[in-house]
Design an enzyme around this catalytic site. Structure first.
Site, PDB file in Angstrom:
ATOM      1  N   CYS A   2       0.843  -1.191   0.000  1.00 18.62           N
ATOM      2  CA  CYS A   2       0.000   0.000   0.000  1.00 18.62           C
ATOM      3  C   CYS A   2       0.881   1.244   0.000  1.00 18.62           C
ATOM      4  O   CYS A   2       1.780   1.391   0.813  1.00 18.62           O
ATOM      5  CB  CYS A   2      -0.948   0.081   1.188  1.00 18.62           C
ATOM      6  SG  CYS A   2      -2.014  -1.327   1.349  1.00 18.62           S
ATOM      7  N   ARG A  28       4.269  -0.195  -4.556  1.00 18.25           N
ATOM      8  CA  ARG A  28       3.991  -0.746  -3.234  1.00 18.25           C
ATOM      9  C   ARG A  28       2.668  -1.514  -3.191  1.00 18.25           C
ATOM     10  O   ARG A  28       2.359  -2.181  -2.193  1.00 18.25           O
ATOM     11  CB  ARG A  28       3.955   0.368  -2.197  1.00 18.25           C
ATOM     12  CG  ARG A  28       5.248   1.151  -2.107  1.00 18.25           C
ATOM     13  CD  ARG A  28       5.136   2.194  -1.053  1.00 18.25           C
ATOM     14  NE  ARG A  28       5.005   1.598   0.251  1.00 18.25           N
ATOM     15  CZ  ARG A  28       6.002   1.307   1.050  1.00 18.25           C
ATOM     16  NH1 ARG A  28       7.234   1.567   0.687  1.00 18.25           N
ATOM     17  NH2 ARG A  28       5.804   0.755   2.220  1.00 18.25           N
ATOM     18  N   TRP A  71      -2.994  -2.985  -1.868  1.00 23.87           N
ATOM     19  CA  TRP A  71      -2.671  -4.398  -2.070  1.00 23.87           C
ATOM     20  C   TRP A  71      -3.631  -5.133  -1.150  1.00 23.87           C
ATOM     21  O   TRP A  71      -3.503  -5.058   0.072  1.00 23.87           O
ATOM     22  CB  TRP A  71      -1.206  -4.678  -1.701  1.00 23.87           C
ATOM     23  CG  TRP A  71      -0.752  -6.054  -2.083  1.00 23.87           C
ATOM     24  CD1 TRP A  71      -0.283  -6.468  -3.291  1.00 23.87           C
ATOM     25  CD2 TRP A  71      -0.722  -7.216  -1.228  1.00 23.87           C
ATOM     26  NE1 TRP A  71       0.031  -7.807  -3.260  1.00 23.87           N
ATOM     27  CE2 TRP A  71      -0.229  -8.291  -2.011  1.00 23.87           C
ATOM     28  CE3 TRP A  71      -1.069  -7.458   0.088  1.00 23.87           C
ATOM     29  CZ2 TRP A  71      -0.071  -9.574  -1.490  1.00 23.87           C
ATOM     30  CZ3 TRP A  71      -0.912  -8.744   0.606  1.00 23.87           C
ATOM     31  CH2 TRP A  71      -0.416  -9.785  -0.180  1.00 23.87           C
ATOM     32  N   ASN A  97      -2.841   1.091   6.132  1.00 26.30           N
ATOM     33  CA  ASN A  97      -1.890   0.085   5.681  1.00 26.30           C
ATOM     34  C   ASN A  97      -1.689  -0.881   6.832  1.00 26.30           C
ATOM     35  O   ASN A  97      -1.368  -0.453   7.936  1.00 26.30           O
ATOM     36  CB  ASN A  97      -0.558   0.769   5.302  1.00 26.30           C
ATOM     37  CG  ASN A  97       0.403  -0.186   4.633  1.00 26.30           C
ATOM     38  OD1 ASN A  97       0.080  -1.356   4.425  1.00 26.30           O
ATOM     39  ND2 ASN A  97       1.575   0.305   4.281  1.00 26.30           N
ATOM     40  N   GLY A  98      -1.910  -2.163   6.604  1.00 33.63           N
ATOM     41  CA  GLY A  98      -1.743  -3.147   7.678  1.00 33.63           C
ATOM     42  C   GLY A  98      -2.950  -4.050   7.754  1.00 33.63           C
ATOM     43  O   GLY A  98      -3.785  -4.076   6.843  1.00 33.63           O
ATOM     44  N   GLU A 471      17.706 -17.895  -6.879  1.00 36.23           N
ATOM     45  CA  GLU A 471      17.405 -16.504  -7.239  1.00 36.23           C
ATOM     46  C   GLU A 471      16.987 -16.399  -8.716  1.00 36.23           C
ATOM     47  O   GLU A 471      16.051 -15.674  -9.049  1.00 36.23           O
ATOM     48  CB  GLU A 471      18.625 -15.619  -6.938  1.00 36.23           C
ATOM     49  CG  GLU A 471      18.498 -14.172  -7.332  1.00 36.23           C
ATOM     50  CD  GLU A 471      17.299 -13.442  -6.707  1.00 36.23           C
ATOM     51  OE1 GLU A 471      16.669 -13.974  -5.792  1.00 36.23           O
ATOM     52  OE2 GLU A 471      16.994 -12.336  -7.182  1.00 36.23           O
ATOM     53  N   LYS A 475      13.387 -14.974  -9.977  1.00 30.65           N
ATOM     54  CA  LYS A 475      13.233 -13.859 -10.925  1.00 30.65           C
ATOM     55  C   LYS A 475      12.347 -14.278 -12.084  1.00 30.65           C
ATOM     56  O   LYS A 475      11.460 -13.541 -12.494  1.00 30.65           O
ATOM     57  CB  LYS A 475      14.596 -13.404 -11.485  1.00 30.65           C
ATOM     58  CG  LYS A 475      15.507 -12.645 -10.571  1.00 30.65           C
ATOM     59  CD  LYS A 475      15.078 -11.255 -10.229  1.00 30.65           C
ATOM     60  CE  LYS A 475      14.233 -11.196  -9.008  1.00 30.65           C
ATOM     61  NZ  LYS A 475      14.806 -11.040  -7.719  1.00 30.65           N
ATOM     62  N   GLU A 478       8.519 -14.939 -10.926  1.00 28.10           N
ATOM     63  CA  GLU A 478       7.689 -13.825 -10.450  1.00 28.10           C
ATOM     64  C   GLU A 478       7.332 -12.847 -11.565  1.00 28.10           C
ATOM     65  O   GLU A 478       6.307 -12.189 -11.495  1.00 28.10           O
ATOM     66  CB  GLU A 478       8.316 -13.108  -9.254  1.00 28.10           C
ATOM     67  CG  GLU A 478       9.582 -12.363  -9.526  1.00 28.10           C
ATOM     68  CD  GLU A 478      10.178 -11.745  -8.259  1.00 28.10           C
ATOM     69  OE1 GLU A 478       9.426 -11.378  -7.355  1.00 28.10           O
ATOM     70  OE2 GLU A 478      11.418 -11.624  -8.202  1.00 28.10           O
ATOM     71  N   HIS A 494      17.390 -36.967  -6.904  1.00 30.19           N
ATOM     72  CA  HIS A 494      16.697 -37.522  -5.732  1.00 30.19           C
ATOM     73  C   HIS A 494      15.186 -37.313  -5.821  1.00 30.19           C
ATOM     74  O   HIS A 494      14.504 -37.374  -4.806  1.00 30.19           O
ATOM     75  CB  HIS A 494      17.271 -36.919  -4.447  1.00 30.19           C
ATOM     76  CG  HIS A 494      18.709 -37.257  -4.246  1.00 30.19           C
ATOM     77  ND1 HIS A 494      19.146 -38.527  -3.933  1.00 30.19           N
ATOM     78  CD2 HIS A 494      19.830 -36.499  -4.362  1.00 30.19           C
ATOM     79  CE1 HIS A 494      20.459 -38.529  -3.856  1.00 30.19           C
ATOM     80  NE2 HIS A 494      20.907 -37.308  -4.120  1.00 30.19           N
ATOM     81  N   LYS A 588       5.915  -4.385  -3.670  1.00 34.36           N
ATOM     82  CA  LYS A 588       7.224  -4.168  -3.059  1.00 34.36           C
ATOM     83  C   LYS A 588       6.980  -3.929  -1.579  1.00 34.36           C
ATOM     84  O   LYS A 588       5.966  -3.357  -1.211  1.00 34.36           O
ATOM     85  CB  LYS A 588       7.837  -2.918  -3.693  1.00 34.36           C
ATOM     86  CG  LYS A 588       9.302  -2.744  -3.432  1.00 34.36           C
ATOM     87  CD  LYS A 588      10.097  -3.300  -4.562  1.00 34.36           C
ATOM     88  CE  LYS A 588      11.583  -3.109  -4.385  1.00 34.36           C
ATOM     89  NZ  LYS A 588      12.307  -4.111  -5.169  1.00 34.36           N
TER      90      LYS A 588
END
Ligand code: F6R
Length: 593
Positions: A2, A28, A71, A97-98, A471, A475, A478, A494, A588
């Site tokens: 947010c 955000r 968000w 926000n929260g 990583e 990338k 996402e 395995h 983010k």
């Protein structure tokens, strides 16, 4: 999560300025957005679902208001669920926000009091509670502050709320989680969830601490203790960031811009962070048990750090992802050192266990953090600032290589070989630059053309390259939504090898270190089962169906290997038509659990 941008001042087109501020913060959260301004003693709101894009707000003149990019947590992505939310009287608007953890019981209370709810959010409940608290008081401006303090004290969880009071041109914000930054102008003041959004307006800022409340009017800023209401002296910081650092410039997307910034950042770290590395190394030496933690990409950096410390400094450090660290706190003592890795410095899955470890176990906290003034920055006993500049793409790239650079330098400092580490980083910066050349980037774009329709991919690496494989897969998945998994090279056989089919793309990191032979054997095993092998290595091999040459970087190979994977992810996103900067479902700075 947010984005929040608020303004009170002389500007008569407050709504346009707020929308502009929201655009800078949209990374955000980008499910929906909304703006509220004070007009004729009342409040006007405009809310829309989706990204802001080129949207305009058609609102009358106003000198105070705020906006929010959402968000979603409680309630789906709908226009009514978008913020701001208003009270029944139309005097107050609220953004949040929260997560209000005691939302169900508060909602029952609000409904029983006869309020009309227009959304499914926990946020809307809060504005009605404030409305009721205000009705019990005298209705003055300080009455609003008291009502907000009273209600905020009842909210469980980590929250930041901001209220616009149309009766007084006043903005009141309070927080105990989620970042808020106050910006000071000339007869105009701002609040934002991220200092980078304030850069076009002011460099004079104060970062709000948890438990603080701020009252902002065009005339001034008044900081208070949220519990007692007592006035506090704000600590004012002068930012030395450049506006261009937070702007796209000639690049089409922040992702590719930030990928290209990496050589410069790594060079800067080599040349200027020697003292930081020495000091951090000393803290590690003095501790009895060091724990590296982080989430997502930051966790991949922390895991690489564990290998770097073992290999370069012959020193054991523990690694755990932030969201699991809380369940391992039984080991901690006041002699433990926790080194938290976080770009934003706000990730709840890091902040929460860290706060507890500090409070209950008395651990020392050090941070590898990019955002000055962030929660992590302020709670740490020692900060290694990444100085990577604002990272606006939701995908972490430059903050990852910056963390790797500091970790590499610190591992060399641990072993009394700082200069060797600095030289290695300078070489790595050159090799990253090579990766960014048109020729190399073109090869990767061709590869993306070849594989972009695939739905599954695998990435393998051993030793220092194991975390590189995690990583790279993160990338790719996402941003392109291709299902990609990273594995230690030895683990595929395995179980996971069962998933390999004809032409399944498999990226193989094969630096010329002790893992070279083993990883090539793994590649051959995959190839024998039909996999399409993409080798990232200083040397070609028969095992590779597609070869991406990278320079020989020794212990800095994780830095150099990161870059072709980032470029591949970017090109896959372009080919698949996804948004490279704002992939679906993400945001983010993850400030909710
Ligand atoms: C991936 C990504 C995330 C973040 C993670 C931690 O590209 O950006 O995985 O790395 O959410 O964020 P910070 O570093 O802000 O704590």
């Amino acid at each position: 999560m947010c984005g929040i941008f608020a303004y009170a001042g002389r500007e008569t087109q407050a709504a346009d300025m707020i929308l502009d501020g929201l655009r800078r913060l949209e990374y955000r959260g980008y499910d929906s957005w909304g703006v509220a301004v004070r007009n004729n003693g009342g409040i006007l709101t405009e809310k829309q679902i989706g990204k802001i894009g080129g949207a305009q707000v058609r609102m009358p003149e106003s000198t105070a208001g705020f906006g929010h990019t959402r968000w979603a947590t409680h309630g789906g992505v709908t226009q009514p669920n978008a913020h701001p939310h208003t009270d029944c009287s139309g005097r107050l608007a609220l953004i949040h926000n929260g997560i209000v953890e005691n939302f169900p019981e508060l909602r029952r209370e609000v409904i029983a009091a006869g309020h009309q709810l227009h959304s499914q959010t926990d946020s809307e409940i809060v504005v009605h509670l404030i409305e009721d608290a205000l009705a019990r008081q005298d209705g003055s401006a300080s009455g609003v502050e008291d009502a907000i303090r009273e209600v905020f004290a009842r909210l469980e969880g980590m929250n930041a709320i901001m209220v616009l009071d149309s009766a007084s041109d006043t903005l009141v914000a309070v927080k105990n989680g989620s970042p808020l930054v106050v910006g000071y102008g000339a007869e105009e003041n701002y609040i934002a969830s991220d200092a980078s959004a304030l850069l076009p307006h002011t460099r004079k800022v104060s970062f709000l601490s948890d438990g603080e409340m701020v009252v902002v009017t065009p005339e001034g800023v008044c900081l208070k203790d949220a519990e007692s209401g007592e006035e506090l002296e704000p600590e004012v910081t002068e930012l030395d960031w450049q506006v261009e650092q937070a702007e796209l410039g000639d690049y089409p997307h922040y992702l590719i811009k930030e990928i290209h910034e990496q050589p410069k950042i790594v060079r800067e770290i080599a040349l200027t962070q020697g003292d930081t590395a020495e000091a951090l190394a000393q803290l590690v030496r003095e501790s009895f048990g060091t724990f590296f933690i982080g989430c997502g990409t930051a966790a991949n950096a922390a895991l690489t750090g564990q290998y770097l410390f073992s290999r370069i400094a012959r020193f054991h450090v523990n690694f755990e992802v932030g969201s699991e660290f809380g369940y391992l706190e039984h080991f901690l003592t006041p002699r433990s050192l926790v080194i938290a890795h976080s770009q934003s410095g706000e990730t709840i899955d890091v902040i929460e266990p860290l706060t507890r470890a500090k409070k209950e176990k008395g651990v020392q906290v050090a941070a590898l953090v990019n955002v000055l003034g962030s929660t992590l920055y302020r709670m740490s006993d020692f900060n290694a600032l990444l100085n990577a500049g604002p990272e606006k793409s939701v995908l972490a790239t430059k903050s990852y290589t910056a963390k790797l650079a500091i970790l590499t330098l610190t591992a060399y400092a641990m072993d009394g070989r700082l200069e060797e580490g600095q030289e290695l980083l300078l070489r790595a910066a050159d090799l990253i630059e090579e990766q960014l050349s048109e020729e190399n980037a073109g090869r990767i774009a061709e590869l993306a053309e070849r594989i972009y329709e695939k739905e599954n991919m695998f990435v393998i690496g051993r030793g220092l390259s194991f975390a590189s494989s995690l990583e790279a897969a993160l990338k790719i998945k996402e941003v392109s939504y291709i299902h990609a998994e990273g594995f230690p090279g030895g683990e595929l056989k395995h179980g996971v090898i069962a998933l390999i089919e004809e032409d399944t793309p498999c990226v193989v990191f094969a630096p010329k270190d002790e893992t070279h032979g083993g990883i090539l054997s793994g590649a051959q095993e995959l190839k024998a089962r039909g996999a399409y092998i993409i080798g990232v290595s200083p040397e070609p091999s028969d095992a590779f169906d597609y070869y991406i040459p990278v320079g020989e970087a020794g212990n800095a190979s994780p830095l150099v290997n990161a870059v072709p994977a980032q470029i591949l992810a970017y090109n896959l996103a372009l080919k698949r038509g996804t948004d490279p900067d704002k992939p679906r479902n993400l945001a983010k700075s993850v400030t909710v659990k």
